[in-house]
Design a protein around this motif. Structure first.
Motif, PDB file in Angstrom:
ATOM      1  N   VAL A   1      -7.259   1.838  -0.562  1.00  0.00           N
ATOM      2  CA  VAL A   1      -5.860   2.269  -0.477  1.00  0.00           C
ATOM      3  C   VAL A   1      -5.781   3.702   0.029  1.00  0.00           C
ATOM      4  CG1 VAL A   1      -3.812   2.817  -1.831  1.00  0.00           C
ATOM      5  CG2 VAL A   1      -5.041   0.689  -2.237  1.00  0.00           C
ATOM      6  N   ILE A   2      -6.640   4.557  -0.508  1.00  0.00           N
ATOM      7  CA  ILE A   2      -6.618   5.956  -0.100  1.00  0.00           C
ATOM      8  C   ILE A   2      -6.883   6.075   1.391  1.00  0.00           C
ATOM      9  CG2 ILE A   2      -7.825   8.174  -0.335  1.00  0.00           C
ATOM     10  CD1 ILE A   2      -8.384   7.273  -3.274  1.00  0.00           C
TER      11      ILE A   2
ATOM     12  N   ASN B   1      -9.238   1.054  -4.854  1.00  0.00           N
ATOM     13  CA  ASN B   1      -8.555   2.341  -4.776  1.00  0.00           C
ATOM     14  C   ASN B   1      -8.988   3.129  -3.554  1.00  0.00           C
ATOM     15  OD1 ASN B   1      -6.902   3.600  -7.374  1.00  0.00           O
ATOM     16  ND2 ASN B   1      -7.962   1.689  -7.776  1.00  0.00           N
TER      17      ASN B   1
ATOM     18  N   GLY C   1      -0.644  -3.852   8.261  1.00  0.00           N
ATOM     19  CA  GLY C   1      -0.677  -2.412   8.483  1.00  0.00           C
ATOM     20  C   GLY C   1       0.639  -1.819   8.908  1.00  0.00           C
TER      21      GLY C   1
ATOM     22  N   ARG D   1       0.824  -1.201   0.000  1.00  0.00           N
ATOM     23  CA  ARG D   1       0.000   0.000   0.000  1.00  0.00           C
ATOM     24  C   ARG D   1       0.860   1.254   0.000  1.00  0.00           C
ATOM     25  NH1 ARG D   1      -2.258  -3.050   3.565  1.00  0.00           N
ATOM     26  NH2 ARG D   1      -1.506  -1.894   5.345  1.00  0.00           N
TER      27      ARG D   1
ATOM     28  N   GLN E   1       0.750   4.431  -2.493  1.00  0.00           N
ATOM     29  CA  GLN E   1       0.606   5.815  -2.040  1.00  0.00           C
ATOM     30  C   GLN E   1       1.730   6.671  -2.607  1.00  0.00           C
ATOM     31  OE1 GLN E   1      -2.071   6.695  -0.939  1.00  0.00           O
ATOM     32  NE2 GLN E   1      -2.763   5.773   0.968  1.00  0.00           N
TER      33      GLN E   1
ATOM     34  N   ARG F   1       0.816   7.457  -6.015  1.00  0.00           N
ATOM     35  CA  ARG F   1      -0.247   8.457  -6.018  1.00  0.00           C
ATOM     36  C   ARG F   1       0.342   9.859  -5.836  1.00  0.00           C
ATOM     37  NH1 ARG F   1      -3.477   5.801  -3.567  1.00  0.00           N
ATOM     38  NH2 ARG F   1      -5.158   5.623  -5.062  1.00  0.00           N
TER      39      ARG F   1
ATOM     40  N   ARG G   1      -6.254   3.936   3.676  1.00  0.00           N
ATOM     41  CA  ARG G   1      -5.348   3.093   4.468  1.00  0.00           C
ATOM     42  C   ARG G   1      -6.042   1.838   4.999  1.00  0.00           C
ATOM     43  NH1 ARG G   1      -2.981   7.315   3.048  1.00  0.00           N
ATOM     44  NH2 ARG G   1      -1.297   8.282   4.238  1.00  0.00           N
TER      45      ARG G   1
ATOM     46  N   PHE H   1      -7.425  -2.241   4.193  1.00  0.00           N
ATOM     47  CA  PHE H   1      -6.767  -3.389   3.600  1.00  0.00           C
ATOM     48  C   PHE H   1      -7.283  -3.598   2.192  1.00  0.00           C
ATOM     49  CE2 PHE H   1      -7.085  -4.324   8.152  1.00  0.00           C
ATOM     50  CZ  PHE H   1      -5.740  -4.232   8.433  1.00  0.00           C
ATOM     51  N   PRO H   2      -6.446  -3.333   1.196  1.00  0.00           N
ATOM     52  CA  PRO H   2      -6.907  -3.516  -0.168  1.00  0.00           C
ATOM     53  C   PRO H   2      -6.846  -4.977  -0.576  1.00  0.00           C
ATOM     54  CG  PRO H   2      -4.642  -2.799  -0.181  1.00  0.00           C
ATOM     55  CD  PRO H   2      -5.058  -2.919   1.257  1.00  0.00           C
TER      56      PRO H   2
END
Lengths: 351, 396
Positions: free
Chosen positions: B25-26, B22, B283, A121, A125, A128, B28, B30-31
């Motif tokens: 992800v933005i 998406n 995380g 992730r 980011q 992004r 935070r 769990f994708p």
């Protein structure tokens, strides 16, 4: 005057990065970025930053970066983030121009960017952040998903996107891929280069060659199984151009991929609902530059034969398959499905 | 079902999945997690919140003890629909008069948040929390990602290696007949120790005889000894007799149920569940140590593969993988777990009975560690180049 959004698909790869636009423009570049090392180099090169093949050729005068480790932004260095941004700027400025050659307002660009299936992730980011100011709207998807979407292989298929940094696997079951549907291996094109470099160095300790040459040999001569003809290349040995045979080294290096790829393929297929496994076995798609290693598709098919048979389709023109898939997604996405990055309308891409 | 959807509907469904991913992800979250079937609740987020809550409870108790009961009510309020991080911040944001939370309040205000809006009634907790949640959401989007450190900043080298022969004493590990994992790993471990010491490295062993050493003791020993790298040696059991191969693990999450199962076996009695690890690691575990562990794993795995293939040409390369083994989670230094052979395979079991094969494995493990050490500090060891990767591969 307001214009319709320009849709683009971008495939950010460790080795090469490519872009396809809704106006039919395409561009591919080696994923290298270099900055002149000092004022003298700057004066000779007459450029602040060099991208792609140009950067490789002038690398002796450059602080050269290959920022996309495993297809995502290599972390730990601001320079790598800067390099990714320079690469993206180059791709966008090369492909996103009006018919008159003027650059397009970033606010009007809607981009789908492919990243490795199991990218962290934080890397997404980072990507992004790198995209901010370059495009107005963004969607990030997994690379094999983009490939599957572009090829319309959305149901009962297995995509193997074999690149330089990673090999991404993804079974398509008619839903957006989850963890259960995806795998990423780090045994990929670069690891073949590493092994080949070691083997040739060991056999010919006095031969002089670079990693760039190794990569070129692999692209020209890689094979699995029986060679069509001996592989020989020319290298300087104590300054004298000399032809050396690297057939066995090439075979050994390339075949390091077979076991991990076959194991992962079998494992993913075995997770598919039993009644659909046969369909998936017959719809395996091998994409990516590393997928072009001669004999790799055949090796996968031999493994599938042990499971009852199957078919592997090798994508012969892998350069744009990811970018085209991203573009297909971009064209199908509705306005509400984009993340707005909020680009000031006055901001323009560097030409 | 998907099979019956027309192509345009199928594409629409897939696009919606991409958008959801998406958004996750933005925010935070769990994708790429498997979507729960309709009607089922995803218990992962509340579980993670609960775990983090339990972990942080002592610190929170110190900070908010005068109002502990009331604050806990706030915490509980957060659990169903918000993330653990928000829950933690909420403690500071909802305790205006509490001197114990001054720094939290200060931090929040520094980021444009009010600790408690003037006139906001404490009884209006729902609105307050919701309001704060909105602003914390804004704040979270403005947080900079932590910058990863480049190890070159520090002149890091490998001087002390912790060698951990798996199992021992009451824990035999896997076995075939009288051939037990604990005996093999100890023998190989002692050989690795000797080889590394010859290379000029200091070696500490988690065990040197057939004694029981619990996992947490191994971790504590490694950390207290301030090892630079941690090498845990194990022998695999891969089921069918025909299956064989070597694999090397470094810390990370896995989606492979088979690896999860094996990690669960190795982690037995550790006090955690794999679900907890998976959620926590997803995380929080993105750091330099994992990069270094991966590099160490790569070096060791390549050395093993090159050397072992000479004696055991049929050996399968099962790759370098991530897995949440407890010894990898708890140790502070780059750490790997090498599965050096598969005892379920008849031929490998026969080889494991021989001195020569064990010596080959030990040599390869030592070569891999030396190669990694050389990578960090070229020329730092007494016998570097001759034992590293190229020589091994050349003999393939």
């Amino acid at each position: 005057m307001s214009r319709a959004p320009l849709k683009v698909g971008i495939d950010l790869g460790t080795s090469r990065s490519s872009i396809s636009t809704s106006e039919g423009k395409r561009h591919v570049v080696d994923s290298y970025v270099g900055w002149p090392v000092d004022l003298v180099a700057r004066k000779v090169l007459q450029q602040d930053v060099l991208i792609g093949q140009q950067a490789i050729e002038k690398r002796t005068m450059l602080d050269l970066h290959r920022p996309l480790e495993r297809g995502v932004i290599k972390e730990g260095s601001e320079k790598e983030v800067e390099a990714v941004r320079a690469l993206l700027e180059h791709l966008l400025s090369s492909a996103c121009k009006t018919e008159e050659g003027a650059t397009i307002d970033p606010a009007h660009i809607h981009a789908v960017v492919g990243v490795p299936a199991e990218a962290l992730r934080s890397s997404k980011q980072q990507l992004r952040k790198s995209m901010k100011g370059l495009v107005g709207s963004l969607m990030i998807v997994s690379e094999p998903f983009a490939v599957a979407y572009g090829l319309e292989a959305l149901l009962h298929s297995l995509i193997i996107d074999a690149g330089a940094g990673t090999v991404d696997f993804c079974t398509m079951n008619g839903r957006y891929p989850t963890d259960d549907d995806q795998r990423t291996l780090s045994n990929a094109g670069d690891s073949v280069d590493d092994v080949l470099y070691s083997l040739v160095s060991e056999r010919y300790p006095e031969a002089a060659f670079s990693r760039h040459m190794i990569k070129g040999w692999k692209e020209d001569f890689s094979f699995i199984g029986t060679p069509r003809e001996p592989v020989s290349v020319e290298v300087p040995v104590r300054g004298k151009p000399t032809r050396i045979d690297i057939t066995n080294e090439m075979k050994t290096a390339c075949e390091t991929l077979v076991d991990p790829l076959c194991d992962t393929m079998i494992e993913l297929i075995s997770r598919v609902e039993p009644e659909f496994q046969g369909l998936v076995r017959n719809n395996v798609i091998l994409a990516g530059g590393t997928g072009l290693i001669r004999g790799l598709g055949g090796a996968l098919e031999r493994t599938l034969a042990e499971l009852g048979g199957g078919r592997v389709r090798v994508i012969q023109d892998p350069v744009y398959v990811g970018a085209d898939g991203g573009l297909a997604i971009a064209q199908d996405a509705s306005a509400s499905e984009w993340e707005q990055l909020g680009v000031p309308s006055s901001q323009r891409l560097n030409a | 079902m998907s099979e019956n959807l027309p192509p345009h509907r199928l594409k629409k469904t897939l696009l919606e999945g991409a958008v959801t991913n998406n958004v996750q992800v933005i925010h935070r979250q769990f994708p790429n997690t498997k979507l729960a079937a309709p009607g089922k609740r995803d218990l992962r987020r509340p579980l993670l919140a609960l775990i983090v809550g339990v972990l942080f409870a002592p610190f929170v108790a110190v900070a908010v003890s005068p109002r502990l009961t009331e604050q806990y009510a706030t915490w509980i309020y957060w659990l169903p629909g918000t993330s653990a991080i928000k829950g933690t911040l909420a403690f500071g944001a909802t305790s205006p008069g509490d001197t114990g939370t001054v720094s939290s309040r200060g931090d929040l205000e520094q980021h444009g948040l009010q600790a408690n809006p003037p006139g906001q009634a404490r009884t209006d907790r729902g609105a307050l929390v919701a309001s704060t949640a909105d602003r914390i959401e804004d704040l979270s989007l403005r947080f900079e990602e932590p910058t990863r450190l480049d190890r070159k900043i520090f002149d890091l080298g490998v001087h002390r290696v912790i060698v951990d022969p798996g199992h021992g004493g009451a824990h035999s590990g896997t076995s075939v007949g009288n051939l037990a994992e604990k005996e093999i790993t100890l023998d190989i471990g002692l050989r690795v120790r000797d080889l590394l010491e010859e290379s000029g490295l200091e070696v500490f062993m988690t065990r040197v005889d057939d004694t029981t050493v619990e996992l947490d003791d191994r971790i504590a020993f490694a950390n207290d000894s301030r090892g630079d790298v941690f090498l845990s040696i194990h022998v695999n059991w891969l089921g069918a007799r025909t299956v064989r191969g070597i694999e090397t693990f470094y810390l990370g999450t896995t989606t492979d149920p088979e690896i999860s199962r094996r990690a669960s076996v190795e982690n037995r009695n550790s006090g955690y569940s794999l679900t907890d690890f998976r959620s926590l690691l997803d995380g929080i575990y993105v750091d330099l140590r994992r990069d270094e562990s991966r590099e160490l794993a790569t070096q060791v795995h390549r050395a093993m593969l090159g050397a072992i293939k000479q004696q055991n040409p049929k050996v399968r390369d099962r790759g370098v993988k991530q897995a949440p083994f407890v010894v990898l989670v708890g140790t502070d230094m780059p750490a790997i777990l090498a599965e050096v052979s598969a005892i379920n395979n008849r031929e490998e079991a026969a080889l494991l009975r021989t001195d020569a094969y064990r010596a080959t494995i030990a040599n390869a493990l030592a070569d891999g560690v030396v190669a990694y050490a050389e990578l960090l500090q070229p020329g730092s060891l007494s016998e570097p180049a001759a034992t590293t990767l190229p020589a091994q591969l050349n003999r393939l």
